[in-house]
Design an enzyme around this catalytic site. Sequence first.
Site, mmCIF file in Angstrom:
data_model
loop_
_atom_site.group_PDB
_atom_site.id
_atom_site.type_symbol
_atom_site.label_atom_id
_atom_site.label_comp_id
_atom_site.label_asym_id
_atom_site.label_seq_id
_atom_site.Cartn_x
_atom_site.Cartn_y
_atom_site.Cartn_z
ATOM 1 C CB SER A 129 46.704 40.587 43.014
ATOM 2 O OG SER A 129 47.444 40.916 41.855
ATOM 3 C CG ASN A 130 42.807 44.258 39.855
ATOM 4 O OD1 ASN A 130 41.700 43.716 39.840
ATOM 5 N ND2 ASN A 130 43.069 45.320 40.601
#
Length: 296
Positions: free
Chosen positions: A46-47
């Site tokens: 996940s960014n």
Amino acid sequence: MELWIKRDDLTGFAMGGNKGRKLEYLIADALAQRAEVVVSCGAMQSNFVRQLGAACACFGLRCACAVMQLPFPKETGRPSVAPMRAVSGNVLLDGLVGLDLRVFEDGTWEELDERAEEVAREFEASGKKVCRIPIGGSSWLGAHAFEQAGRELQVSGEVFDWIVFASSSGSTQTGLARAFFGSSTRVLGIACDPEPEMTGDFAELNESVCRQMGGPSLAPEDFLFNLDYVGAAYGVPSEAGNEAISFLARTEGIFLDPIYSGKGFAGLMDLARRKAMEGRVLFWHTGGTPALFAMP
Ligand SMILES: Cc1ncc(COP(=O)(O)O)c(C=O)c1O
């Protein structure tokens, strides 16, 4: 067609991306709540988790996130693919910022939310004040942040026929749809999840922004959401996305990512080739490039 690119991959903070805009509001809210711990969740690469961890570190907040390698919709089940490298890309950066990453066995998105809730309760049981932030930062504040991003573009005076971007948890799309509602600009999200019913979630998210800030009421059909470029599943790179990544790297020296912006740009390229999209087009580059380093 005239193509412009809005470089939110270069927003700067913690290797950039669209989440920095949301975090300006989300962290302020966590501080206003006097939270000691921020809890969220996401896919392993996940960014949002990466930028959230960095933002929390800057403000002395502890950050704990429940992650799964590849969460999936209940309806489709887990896709069978080779996992990304667990210690590279965003995960490496998560470690550097001191994020408390809780890795769980793969399950549905609902199960991922449940794991995050368990993590939050664990901190509360030890007396800590917890701020819960939904996946991707898609609370009303995240959408409000992207409405402000749309206003930033309007103030520049540049007018576009289309704004195209990778869409997932919904606050980018909801915020931009609010900003450009009633204008001649079409706001098109290229889906990264194979879930057509997500426009219903965007409409609900908009209602929650309306409750706080007012603004237009939007029905699910008011959101332009194209599901043709998801590929095999969420989180699984697609051939068209990989081609788009190579194309933009080799023509402009700009890097996209395999899970979001690569698929978004693949959609733009295909629609442009088929003349389904013409005029002045803005690709809103939402970042995500650290995930490139986790590709198998
Ligand atoms: C690089 C990138 N692009 C696009 C998106 C989609 O943004 P949103 O979750 O606001 O729909 C994300 C979200 O995870 C992302 O990391």
